[in-house]
Design a protein around this motif. Sequence first.
Motif, PDB file in Angstrom:
ATOM      1  N   GLY A 115      -4.883   8.194   2.576  1.00  0.00           N
ATOM      2  CA  GLY A 115      -5.249   8.385   4.325  1.00  0.00           C
ATOM      3  C   GLY A 115      -3.777   8.785   4.718  1.00  0.00           C
ATOM      4  N   ASN A 116      -4.074   9.322   6.116  1.00  0.00           N
ATOM      5  CA  ASN A 116      -3.112   9.624   7.071  1.00  0.00           C
ATOM      6  C   ASN A 116      -3.308   8.549   8.160  1.00  0.00           C
ATOM      7  N   VAL A 117      -2.396   7.813   8.416  1.00  0.00           N
ATOM      8  CA  VAL A 117      -2.321   6.782   9.169  1.00  0.00           C
ATOM      9  C   VAL A 117      -2.259   7.173  10.796  1.00  0.00           C
ATOM     10  N   SER A 172       8.066   5.085   6.477  1.00  0.00           N
ATOM     11  CA  SER A 172       7.178   5.766   6.134  1.00  0.00           C
ATOM     12  C   SER A 172       6.775   6.511   7.193  1.00  0.00           C
ATOM     13  N   ASP A 201      -1.285   5.745   1.399  1.00  0.00           N
ATOM     14  CA  ASP A 201      -0.447   6.621   1.404  1.00  0.00           C
ATOM     15  C   ASP A 201      -1.190   7.937   1.434  1.00  0.00           C
ATOM     16  N   LEU A 202      -0.262   8.986   2.127  1.00  0.00           N
ATOM     17  CA  LEU A 202      -0.827  10.346   2.189  1.00  0.00           C
ATOM     18  C   LEU A 202      -1.359  11.050   0.903  1.00  0.00           C
ATOM     19  N   GLU A 226       0.482  -2.545   3.155  1.00  0.00           N
ATOM     20  CA  GLU A 226       1.707  -1.485   3.321  1.00  0.00           C
ATOM     21  C   GLU A 226       1.311  -0.178   3.996  1.00  0.00           C
ATOM     22  N   HIS A 255       6.158  14.553  -4.313  1.00  0.00           N
ATOM     23  CA  HIS A 255       5.323  13.387  -4.947  1.00  0.00           C
ATOM     24  C   HIS A 255       4.823  14.028  -6.511  1.00  0.00           C
ATOM     25  N   ARG A 262       6.481   0.137  -5.566  1.00  0.00           N
ATOM     26  CA  ARG A 262       7.412  -1.043  -5.954  1.00  0.00           C
ATOM     27  C   ARG A 262       7.605  -2.034  -4.936  1.00  0.00           C
ATOM     28  N   ASN A 263       7.324  -1.641  -3.560  1.00  0.00           N
ATOM     29  CA  ASN A 263       7.306  -2.837  -2.760  1.00  0.00           C
ATOM     30  C   ASN A 263       6.062  -3.824  -2.853  1.00  0.00           C
ATOM     31  N   GLY A 322       1.992   3.602   3.752  1.00  0.00           N
ATOM     32  CA  GLY A 322       3.322   4.430   2.998  1.00  0.00           C
ATOM     33  C   GLY A 322       3.642   3.851   1.875  1.00  0.00           C
TER      34      GLY A 322
HETATM   35  C1  LIG Z   1      10.076   7.470   1.970  1.00  0.00           C
HETATM   36  S1  LIG Z   1       8.890   7.172   0.968  1.00  0.00           S
HETATM   37  C2  LIG Z   1       8.707   5.425   1.080  1.00  0.00           C
HETATM   38  C3  LIG Z   1       7.672   4.947   0.117  1.00  0.00           C
HETATM   39  C4  LIG Z   1       7.751   3.340  -0.065  1.00  0.00           C
HETATM   40  N1  LIG Z   1       7.472   2.813   1.221  1.00  0.00           N
HETATM   41  C5  LIG Z   1       8.616   2.716  -0.742  1.00  0.00           C
HETATM   42  O1  LIG Z   1       9.676   2.199  -0.008  1.00  0.00           O
HETATM   43  O2  LIG Z   1       8.894   2.931  -2.014  1.00  0.00           O
HETATM   44  C6  LIG Z   1       7.384   7.534   2.572  1.00  0.00           C
HETATM   45  C7  LIG Z   1       6.130   7.268   2.051  1.00  0.00           C
HETATM   46  O3  LIG Z   1       5.226   7.222   3.308  1.00  0.00           O
HETATM   47  C8  LIG Z   1       3.997   8.297   2.995  1.00  0.00           C
HETATM   48  N2  LIG Z   1       3.688   8.594   4.412  1.00  0.00           N
HETATM   49  C9  LIG Z   1       4.311   9.504   5.337  1.00  0.00           C
HETATM   50  N3  LIG Z   1       3.581   9.824   6.292  1.00  0.00           N
HETATM   51  C10 LIG Z   1       2.486   9.000   6.267  1.00  0.00           C
HETATM   52  C11 LIG Z   1       1.283   9.024   7.021  1.00  0.00           C
HETATM   53  N4  LIG Z   1       1.069   9.611   8.060  1.00  0.00           N
HETATM   54  N5  LIG Z   1       0.308   8.340   6.271  1.00  0.00           N
HETATM   55  C12 LIG Z   1       0.289   7.631   5.136  1.00  0.00           C
HETATM   56  N6  LIG Z   1       1.286   7.739   4.375  1.00  0.00           N
HETATM   57  C13 LIG Z   1       2.521   8.542   4.946  1.00  0.00           C
HETATM   58  C14 LIG Z   1       4.423   9.265   1.992  1.00  0.00           C
HETATM   59  O4  LIG Z   1       3.517  10.015   1.353  1.00  0.00           O
HETATM   60  C15 LIG Z   1       5.486   8.550   1.214  1.00  0.00           C
HETATM   61  O5  LIG Z   1       5.013   7.965   0.084  1.00  0.00           O
END
Ligand SMILES: C[S@@+](CC[C@H](N)C(=O)[O-])C[C@H]1O[C@@H](n2cnc3c(N)ncnc32)[C@H](O)[C@@H]1O
Length: 202
Positions: free
Chosen positions: A104-106, A125, A77-78, A52, A15, A59-60, A54
């Motif tokens: 946050g980390n889900v 995600s 998001d992380l 949503e 990122h 964009r989504n 992650g």
């Molecule tokens: C492939 S990207 C997809 C982003 C978005 N959903 C899109 O379609 O544009 C994956 C995203 O998930 C987030 N992510 C991955 N593991 C995560 C977690 N444990 N908790 C929160 N976000 C997470 C990453 O930081 C990243 O932004």
Amino acid sequence: MATYVSNIDKWENLHQKSANKFTRTQPNDTIKKILSLKNKVRTYSDYTRTLEIGCGFGRNLSYLINHKFSSYYSGIDLTKVAIQKSSETLSTAVKNGIVDLKLGNVGHQINYPDNYFDYVFDIMSAITFIVDEKERKQYFSEITRVLKPGGAYFFLAARKEGKFMDAYPDEALLEEGYIRRKIDSMLERVYTSEELATLLSP
Ligand SMILES: C[S@@+](CC[C@H](N)C(=O)[O-])C[C@H]1O[C@@H](n2cnc3c(N)ncnc32)[C@H](O)[C@@H]1O
């Protein structure tokens, strides 16, 4: 079963590198499908909330907001960069008080009350990038907790039976349910239908 190093640092780096470059504005194709399924979900009032997992650079959520999918939206998001960039992408909606973006980390927690959301979605995600089995279970239990009864969880994840041209060939890793992608060596979780049915049964 082996333990794998978390993808968190890799997401931070990715990122940070992409923050000043082009930001994708077109949604993932799955989002259009989610939009088309909206009326199949039972909701309790006209006021609905969507989360949503992650949210990346937003964009989504932007597409769903433009199509008035829901009354209120949240994104988790992380990475700080993702929250910063998605706040910019969604600045009007943030100003209008219809979007809440959280770092946050889900795999640890989804910082919202029980039975809060009508719709939750995860597009490649956390469902894909959590590599710790305990965190994955915690993630699915958190999804169940924050969804209203009858609410919908939409997800996009890879099938274990798939063909992975962009991943290093590694049968032993695949047997464990993972692939390692060539582009940045990140681990991705892939699923059999039976596994998903078990994880999602609540
Ligand atoms: C492939 S990207 C997809 C982003 C978005 N959903 C899109 O379609 O544009 C994956 C995203 O998930 C987030 N992510 C991955 N593991 C995560 C977690 N444990 N908790 C929160 N976000 C997470 C990453 O930081 C990243 O932004």
